[in-house]
Design an enzyme around this catalytic site. Structure first.
Site, PDB file in Angstrom:
ATOM      1  N   HIS A  38      27.378  91.280 -84.525  1.00 41.74           N
ATOM      2  CA  HIS A  38      27.630  91.160 -85.875  1.00 41.74           C
ATOM      3  C   HIS A  38      26.865  91.897 -87.077  1.00 41.74           C
ATOM      4  O   HIS A  38      25.602  92.132 -86.654  1.00 41.74           O
ATOM      5  CB  HIS A  38      28.037  89.774 -86.223  1.00 41.74           C
ATOM      6  CG  HIS A  38      26.135  89.460 -86.214  1.00 41.74           C
ATOM      7  ND1 HIS A  38      25.344  89.334 -87.648  1.00 41.74           N
ATOM      8  CD2 HIS A  38      26.105  88.744 -85.352  1.00 41.74           C
ATOM      9  CE1 HIS A  38      24.751  88.300 -86.629  1.00 41.74           C
ATOM     10  NE2 HIS A  38      24.953  87.845 -85.197  1.00 41.74           N
ATOM     11  N   GLU A 115      27.656  82.681 -80.265  1.00 39.26           N
ATOM     12  CA  GLU A 115      26.176  83.120 -79.781  1.00 39.26           C
ATOM     13  C   GLU A 115      25.417  81.957 -79.103  1.00 39.26           C
ATOM     14  O   GLU A 115      26.257  80.720 -78.847  1.00 39.26           O
ATOM     15  CB  GLU A 115      25.221  82.760 -80.856  1.00 39.26           C
ATOM     16  CG  GLU A 115      23.585  82.544 -81.088  1.00 39.26           C
ATOM     17  CD  GLU A 115      23.350  84.102 -80.213  1.00 39.26           C
ATOM     18  OE1 GLU A 115      23.254  84.100 -79.292  1.00 39.26           O
ATOM     19  OE2 GLU A 115      22.758  85.147 -80.738  1.00 39.26           O
TER      20      GLU A 115
END
Length: 301
Positions: A38, A115
């Protein structure tokens, strides 16, 4: 033989192995993953451990700029994606939506692409964490891959098992297809461990690109931990994503990533870091590669 030389030889051997396995794959079965980290958030700038904090911080101004530049690079390289997947955290969803829009593709959110869960460390900066949560901080930097971070956090083994299972599931849905996946730095490090069998050094940078091939239909239990086969990348490309630390500079409008006479980057241009010709920029240079950043490594965002 120095440690660095041994590491380099090991990586060369693994790359040769990957090329052989990839060449033997059946195109109609294998899935090509284009993996993206990202764009930047304010928590990245603040060196704050993001983990799985929901919804998590949004992209900041630079993060949107990085995503816009990366979109141009992807459009130069790929004429289509058969599917687009993202972690369900805000920073990845925003990145994926921006990258999917030019392809008129729908973004599918998958929690398996999140994550690493950082437990008690989530939301703390790298300066705060060892003071406020010393035991959890010590766990984060322990040698054991099976040690979980206190407060509901994951171990490295947990993370690798989860991200591998997610990619295998997506591959089973899209055999023989090209899939864009937006995930996180720590998660993509875990993918590297699963693919190559060893820890990558350095950072997976915001909006960097990694390409992997998966052939899930020919797995044996022994192959589960090394199922993801990375396509052989140029030395520059691997340095960008696994060994180098770089800051963003606006991409050249002529080549999309810097590296030609129009970029004005001089010695910082990506093509100056390789013996290859400047045309390499059009194929292997991401828009987020330029100035060297010597800041401490950060993998969990």
């Amino acid at each position: 033989m120095t440690r660095a030389t041994k590491q380099q030889r090991r990586e060369q051997q693994e790359s040769q192995r990957a090329r052989k396995v990839a060449a033997a794959m059946v195109p109609s079965v294998r899935t090509e993953f284009v993996l993206i980290r990202h764009g930047e958030t304010d928590w990245n700038k603040e060196r704050r451990l993001q983990g799985q904090e929901k919804p998590g911080p949004p992209l900041n101004k630079l993060g949107f700029q990085q995503t816009e530049m990366l979109s141009r690079v992807l459009l130069q390289r790929y004429d289509h994606f058969d599917a687009v997947f993202s972690s369900d955290l805000l920073r990845t969803v925003q990145t994926a939506q921006a990258l999917a829009a030019p392809y008129q593709a729908q973004v599918h959110e998958h929690p398996g692409l999140r994550e690493r869960h950082m437990g008690l460390l989530q939301g703390l900066t790298y300066a705060e964490a060892p003071v406020k949560q010393p035991m959890a901080w010590a766990t984060l930097y322990s040698d054991g891959s099976s040690t979980r971070i206190p407060g509901g956090g994951e171990s490295l083994d947990d993370l690798q098992e989860r991200i591998t299972a997610a990619l295998l599931e997506i591959a089973s849905w899209h055999p023989g297809k090209r899939v864009l996946v937006v995930s996180h730095g720590g998660a993509l490090h875990a993918v590297h461990r699963a693919a190559r069998g060893f820890e990558a050094k350095g950072k997976v940078m915001n909006c960097s690109i990694s390409v992997l091939l998966v052939e899930p239909t020919q797995l044996t239990p022994k192959q589960q931990q090394r199922v993801l086969l990375p396509r052989q990348l140029s030395a520059l490309h691997e340095a960008m994503h696994l060994h180098g630390s770089w800051r963003t500079r606006p991409a050249c409008h002529q080549c999309g990533g810097g590296g030609c006479s129009g970029c004005g980057a001089g010695s910082n241009c990506c093509s100056s870091r390789s013996s290859s010709s400047s045309s390499l920029c059009k194929e292997d240079a991401s828009a987020v590669v330029m100035d060297v950043d010597d800041s401490e490594e950060e993998k969990n965002s």
